[in-house]
Design a protein around this motif. Structure first.
Motif, PDB file in Angstrom:
ATOM      1  N   ALA A 329       0.831  -1.202   0.000  1.00  0.00           N
ATOM      2  CA  ALA A 329       0.000   0.000   0.000  1.00  0.00           C
ATOM      3  C   ALA A 329       0.865   1.250   0.000  1.00  0.00           C
ATOM      4  CB  ALA A 329      -0.928  -0.008   1.205  1.00  0.00           C
ATOM      5  N   GLN A 330       2.079   1.119  -0.458  1.00  0.00           N
ATOM      6  CA  GLN A 330       3.039   2.222  -0.471  1.00  0.00           C
ATOM      7  C   GLN A 330       2.495   3.428  -1.233  1.00  0.00           C
ATOM      8  OE1 GLN A 330       7.536   3.012  -2.284  1.00  0.00           O
ATOM      9  NE2 GLN A 330       6.716   0.940  -2.155  1.00  0.00           N
ATOM     10  N   GLY A 331       2.609   4.617  -0.617  1.00  0.00           N
ATOM     11  CA  GLY A 331       2.233   5.842  -1.286  1.00  0.00           C
ATOM     12  C   GLY A 331       0.741   6.085  -1.393  1.00  0.00           C
ATOM     13  N   THR A 332      -0.072   5.283  -0.700  1.00  0.00           N
ATOM     14  CA  THR A 332      -1.516   5.526  -0.703  1.00  0.00           C
ATOM     15  C   THR A 332      -1.882   6.493   0.422  1.00  0.00           C
ATOM     16  OG1 THR A 332      -1.938   3.634   0.749  1.00  0.00           O
ATOM     17  CG2 THR A 332      -1.961   3.229  -1.637  1.00  0.00           C
ATOM     18  N   ARG A 333      -3.175   6.781   0.548  1.00  0.00           N
ATOM     19  CA  ARG A 333      -3.652   7.703   1.587  1.00  0.00           C
ATOM     20  C   ARG A 333      -4.373   6.943   2.686  1.00  0.00           C
ATOM     21  NH1 ARG A 333      -7.527  10.545  -0.488  1.00  0.00           N
ATOM     22  NH2 ARG A 333      -7.428  12.238   1.034  1.00  0.00           N
ATOM     23  N   VAL A 334      -3.939   5.709   2.949  1.00  0.00           N
ATOM     24  CA  VAL A 334      -4.591   4.915   3.992  1.00  0.00           C
ATOM     25  C   VAL A 334      -4.439   5.608   5.341  1.00  0.00           C
ATOM     26  CG1 VAL A 334      -4.369   2.706   2.825  1.00  0.00           C
ATOM     27  CG2 VAL A 334      -2.503   3.508   4.264  1.00  0.00           C
ATOM     28  N   THR A 335      -5.482   5.519   6.140  1.00  0.00           N
ATOM     29  CA  THR A 335      -5.488   6.178   7.448  1.00  0.00           C
ATOM     30  C   THR A 335      -4.919   5.251   8.516  1.00  0.00           C
ATOM     31  OG1 THR A 335      -7.709   5.364   7.969  1.00  0.00           O
ATOM     32  CG2 THR A 335      -7.536   7.476   6.801  1.00  0.00           C
ATOM     33  N   ALA A 336      -4.550   5.843   9.628  1.00  0.00           N
ATOM     34  CA  ALA A 336      -4.010   5.062  10.739  1.00  0.00           C
ATOM     35  C   ALA A 336      -5.047   4.077  11.265  1.00  0.00           C
ATOM     36  CB  ALA A 336      -3.556   6.009  11.853  1.00  0.00           C
ATOM     37  N   GLU A 337      -6.297   4.507  11.329  1.00  0.00           N
ATOM     38  CA  GLU A 337      -7.358   3.635  11.815  1.00  0.00           C
ATOM     39  C   GLU A 337      -7.516   2.406  10.918  1.00  0.00           C
ATOM     40  OE1 GLU A 337      -7.580   6.842  11.338  1.00  0.00           O
ATOM     41  OE2 GLU A 337      -7.870   7.656  13.364  1.00  0.00           O
ATOM     42  N   SER A 338      -7.387   2.634   9.595  1.00  0.00           N
ATOM     43  CA  SER A 338      -7.496   1.532   8.642  1.00  0.00           C
ATOM     44  C   SER A 338      -6.365   0.527   8.828  1.00  0.00           C
ATOM     45  CB  SER A 338      -7.479   2.072   7.207  1.00  0.00           C
ATOM     46  OG  SER A 338      -7.348   1.047   6.271  1.00  0.00           O
ATOM     47  N   VAL A 363       3.478  -6.026   5.042  1.00  0.00           N
ATOM     48  CA  VAL A 363       2.634  -4.874   4.730  1.00  0.00           C
ATOM     49  C   VAL A 363       3.555  -3.695   4.457  1.00  0.00           C
ATOM     50  CG1 VAL A 363       0.827  -3.320   5.527  1.00  0.00           C
ATOM     51  CG2 VAL A 363       0.790  -5.722   6.228  1.00  0.00           C
ATOM     52  N   ASP A 364       3.522  -3.151   3.247  1.00  0.00           N
ATOM     53  CA  ASP A 364       4.391  -2.035   2.870  1.00  0.00           C
ATOM     54  C   ASP A 364       3.596  -0.739   2.955  1.00  0.00           C
ATOM     55  OD1 ASP A 364       6.121  -0.219   1.748  1.00  0.00           O
ATOM     56  OD2 ASP A 364       6.790  -1.547   0.153  1.00  0.00           O
ATOM     57  N   LEU A 365       3.998   0.116   3.882  1.00  0.00           N
ATOM     58  CA  LEU A 365       3.293   1.379   4.100  1.00  0.00           C
ATOM     59  C   LEU A 365       4.210   2.582   3.910  1.00  0.00           C
ATOM     60  CD1 LEU A 365       1.328   0.313   7.302  1.00  0.00           C
ATOM     61  CD2 LEU A 365       0.435   0.466   4.971  1.00  0.00           C
ATOM     62  N   ARG A 366       5.294   2.396   3.206  1.00  0.00           N
ATOM     63  CA  ARG A 366       6.209   3.515   2.971  1.00  0.00           C
ATOM     64  C   ARG A 366       5.526   4.621   2.175  1.00  0.00           C
ATOM     65  NH1 ARG A 366      11.043   0.493   0.123  1.00  0.00           N
ATOM     66  NH2 ARG A 366       9.239  -0.618  -0.729  1.00  0.00           N
ATOM     67  N   GLY A 367       5.784   5.850   2.580  1.00  0.00           N
ATOM     68  CA  GLY A 367       5.249   6.986   1.855  1.00  0.00           C
ATOM     69  C   GLY A 367       3.781   7.259   2.083  1.00  0.00           C
ATOM     70  N   CYS A 368       3.184   6.611   3.082  1.00  0.00           N
ATOM     71  CA  CYS A 368       1.771   6.862   3.397  1.00  0.00           C
ATOM     72  C   CYS A 368       1.693   8.050   4.351  1.00  0.00           C
ATOM     73  CB  CYS A 368       1.134   5.623   4.026  1.00  0.00           C
ATOM     74  SG  CYS A 368       1.074   4.205   2.908  1.00  0.00           S
ATOM     75  N   GLN A 370      -0.664   9.754   5.672  1.00  0.00           N
ATOM     76  CA  GLN A 370      -1.745   9.899   6.647  1.00  0.00           C
ATOM     77  C   GLN A 370      -1.539   9.081   7.913  1.00  0.00           C
ATOM     78  OE1 GLN A 370      -4.172  12.169   5.815  1.00  0.00           O
ATOM     79  NE2 GLN A 370      -2.861  12.467   4.016  1.00  0.00           N
ATOM     80  N   LEU A 371      -0.339   8.568   8.111  1.00  0.00           N
ATOM     81  CA  LEU A 371      -0.099   7.660   9.239  1.00  0.00           C
ATOM     82  C   LEU A 371       0.658   8.327  10.378  1.00  0.00           C
ATOM     83  CD1 LEU A 371       0.834   4.359   7.363  1.00  0.00           C
ATOM     84  CD2 LEU A 371      -1.406   5.156   8.133  1.00  0.00           C
ATOM     85  N   LYS A 372       0.540   9.608  10.517  1.00  0.00           N
ATOM     86  CA  LYS A 372       1.313  10.335  11.515  1.00  0.00           C
ATOM     87  C   LYS A 372       0.943   9.957  12.946  1.00  0.00           C
ATOM     88  CE  LYS A 372       1.976  14.274   8.413  1.00  0.00           C
ATOM     89  NZ  LYS A 372       1.731  15.721   8.183  1.00  0.00           N
ATOM     90  N   ASN A 373      -0.306   9.585  13.183  1.00  0.00           N
ATOM     91  CA  ASN A 373      -0.728   9.295  14.553  1.00  0.00           C
ATOM     92  C   ASN A 373      -0.935   7.808  14.798  1.00  0.00           C
ATOM     93  OD1 ASN A 373      -2.944   9.058  12.865  1.00  0.00           O
ATOM     94  ND2 ASN A 373      -4.421   9.721  14.420  1.00  0.00           N
ATOM     95  N   ILE A 374      -0.313   6.965  13.985  1.00  0.00           N
ATOM     96  CA  ILE A 374      -0.564   5.531  14.112  1.00  0.00           C
ATOM     97  C   ILE A 374       0.004   4.954  15.402  1.00  0.00           C
ATOM     98  CG2 ILE A 374       1.539   4.824  12.865  1.00  0.00           C
ATOM     99  CD1 ILE A 374      -0.172   2.561  11.647  1.00  0.00           C
ATOM    100  N   SER A 375       1.092   5.517  15.911  1.00  0.00           N
ATOM    101  CA  SER A 375       1.697   4.962  17.128  1.00  0.00           C
ATOM    102  C   SER A 375       0.767   5.067  18.317  1.00  0.00           C
ATOM    103  CB  SER A 375       3.021   5.663  17.424  1.00  0.00           C
ATOM    104  OG  SER A 375       2.826   7.054  17.579  1.00  0.00           O
ATOM    105  N   SER A 376      -0.047   6.103  18.356  1.00  0.00           N
ATOM    106  CA  SER A 376      -0.962   6.281  19.477  1.00  0.00           C
ATOM    107  C   SER A 376      -2.028   5.205  19.510  1.00  0.00           C
ATOM    108  CB  SER A 376      -1.607   7.667  19.415  1.00  0.00           C
ATOM    109  OG  SER A 376      -2.396   7.786  18.245  1.00  0.00           O
TER     110      SER A 376
END
Length: 382
Positions: A329-338, A363-368, A370-376
Motif C-alpha cells: 500500500a506504499q504511497g496511498t492515503r490509507v489512514t491510521a485507523e485503517s 505490509v508495505d506502508l512507505r510513503g503513506c 496519513q499515518l502520523k498518529n498511528i503509534s498512538s
C-alpha cells in the motif's frame, strides 16, 4: 519491498494431458521476477573471437550455445552470416545495437535449436518477418525496439511459451490479437499439418506493456488455454478490458495492470478462481471498488499491490482475504485507523504472531502520509 516488477518466471511445461500447470512453490513468491534458474553464461562476440584465431575461432563459434552481442554495430546481413556459424545456439541476447542497417531478426527462424531470444534497445528493427519459420523458440523478449510496429509473425510459433513485448512503443497489439482470434482451429486439416493448429497453444506468459497503441480484441485470449500470467502494465487498458480479461482468462494466476491509469473498477477480477498475484499500482481504484473486489475474491489470492493508488484511504477490507500474505500500500492515503484494523489481529506490539486473523506476512506502508498518529493507536497494546 517492491512487489511490482514487469518480469516473469516461466511456469513448468504443459502437462502431457493438457492440464493447466500451477506455479511451483519456488516461484510463487514473485511470478514477475527474472529467471532465477538460468545459470548459463553468455559469450559475447568480443570474447568469442578473442579466444582463438582463424579456423579455430570458427570451430569455437560453431559449438556455442549461449551468445550475447552488446553495443556492437551489427547489421541484419552481418547477423545472418554470424548465425550461419552458430548452428548449436540455444540462447541469443542482443543489446544496444544502434546500427541503422539492423532492421530485422527474421533470420533467427533458421536456427533449429534456438530456444530463447532477448533483443533490447535496437531502435532500427522494423520487422520480424521470417522468425515464424522457427520450430524451437520458447521465449522471446523484445524491449525498447521503438520502431517495431508488427508482431503478427509471432502468432504461428508452435513452441512459444513466453512472449514479452515491453517499451516497443510503435507496436500495435490489436492486429496481433486479431491474428490469434482468426487463426485456424486445432482441428482443421492442412497440408502444413501440425504447424497450422490454433496459434500459441503453449503460451503461458504474455507481456504487452508500455505501448502507445490500444490493445483491443482481448477476447482472443480465450484461445490461449495455458495462459497463466498476463502483464499489461502502462497501457491504455480500461474497465471494459478488465471485464474481457475476467471472462476470457479463467486460468490466470498472475495479472499486472500496474499504471493502467484509467482502471477504476476491479470487481470482475474476483471471478478468476486461480488468481494469486494482482498488481494494481497507480490505478484509480477507490475504497468502494476495492471493497467490492474483496467481497468476492478467490481464496487463492496471496499478493496484492495497490501502491500509489491515490484514492485508497481504507485497506482493512483485505482482512476478508484469508490467503493474503503480502500487501503493498506504499504511497496511498490509507489512514491510521485503517491500518490498525488491518494488522491488529495479525501481530502484537513485540511482533509476536497471533494465530487468528489473516495470514499477512508483509505490509508495505512507505510513503503513506496519513499515518502520523498511528503509534498512538497501538500504545500500550500487547
Amino acid at each position: 519491498m517492491c512487489i511490482h516488477s514487469p518480469w516473469f518466471t516461466l511456469p513448468p511445461s504443459p502437462a502431457a494431458d493438457g492440464a493447466i500447470p500451477l506455479m511451483p512453490a519456488s516461484r510463487k513468491e514473485d511470478p514477475f521476477s527474472p529467471h532465477d534458474d538460468d545459470t548459463e553464461q553468455y559469450t559475447d562476440i568480443g570474447t568469442a573471437l578473442s579466444l582463438c584465431d582463424g579456423d579455430n575461432a570458427i570451430h569455437h563459434l560453431a559449438s556455442l550455445r549461449y551468445f550475447g552481442v552488446s553495443a556492437t554495430p551489427l547489421t541484419s546481413e552481418g547477423l545472418k552470416k554470424l548465425l550461419g556459424r552458430l548452428q548449436s545456439l540455444r540462447h541469443l541476447a542482443i543489446y544496444l545495437n544502434y546500427a541503422k542497417e539492423f532492421r530485422t531478426i527474421g533470420c533467427l527462424g533458421e536456427l533449429k535449436h534456438l530456444a530463447r531470444v532477448t533483443v533490447h534497445t535496437c531502435p532500427s528493427i522494423t520487422s520480424l518477418h521470417g522468425i515464424e519459420c522457427s520450430t524451437s523458440l520458447t521465449e522471446i523478449n523484445l524491449t525498447s525496439c521503438i520502431n517495431l510496429s508488427s508482431i503478427t509473425s509471432l502468432v504461428t510459433l508452435p513452441t512459444l511459451r513466453s512472449l514479452r513485448i515491453n517499451g516497443c512503443a510503435a507496436v500495435a497489439p490489436s492486429p496481433f490479437m486479431e491474428a490469434i482470434l482468426y487463426s485456424p482451429p486445432a482441428s482443421s486439416s492442412s497440408d502444413e499439418g501440425e504447424t497450422n493448429r490454433r496459434a500459441l497453444q503453449r503460451l503461458s506468459y504474455l507481456q504487452l506493456s508500455e505501448l502507445d497503441n490500444n490493445c483491443d480484441n482481448l477476447s482472443a485470449l480465450r484461445f490461449l488455454p495455458l495462459l497463466t500470467a498476463l502483464d499489461l502494465h502502462l497501457t491504455a487498458t480500461d474497465n471494459n478490458a478488465v471485464v474481457v480479461i475476467a471472462k476470457n482468462c479463467v486460468h490466470l494466476q498472475a495479472l499486472s495492470l500496474a499504471e493502467c491509469f484509467v482502471i477504476s473498477e476491479i470487481e470482475p477480477l474476483a471471478a478468476l478462481p486461480y488468481l494469486s498475484h494482482l498488481l494494481l499500482r497507480n490505478t484509480t481504484i477507490s475504497d468502494a471498488s476495492l471493497r467490492r473486489f474483496c467481497e468476492g475474491v478467490p481464496p487463492s489470492l496471496r499478493v496484492l499491490d495497490i501502491s500509489e493508488c491515490d484514492d485508497i484511504t481504507d485497506c482493512c477490507c483485505v482482512t476478508s482475504i484469508e490467503t493474503l500474505t503480502r500487501i503493498n500500500a506504499q504511497g496511498t492515503r490509507v489512514t491510521a485507523e485503517s491500518v490498525y484494523e488491518l494488522v491488529k489481529d495479525t501481530v502484537t506490539m513485540d511482533n509476536t504472531p497471533r494465530t487468528m486473523g489473516v495470514s499477512l506476512e508483509t505490509v508495505d506502508l512507505r510513503g503513506c502520509t496519513q499515518l502520523k498518529n498511528i503509534s498512538s493507536l497501538f500504545a500500550g497494546r500487547r
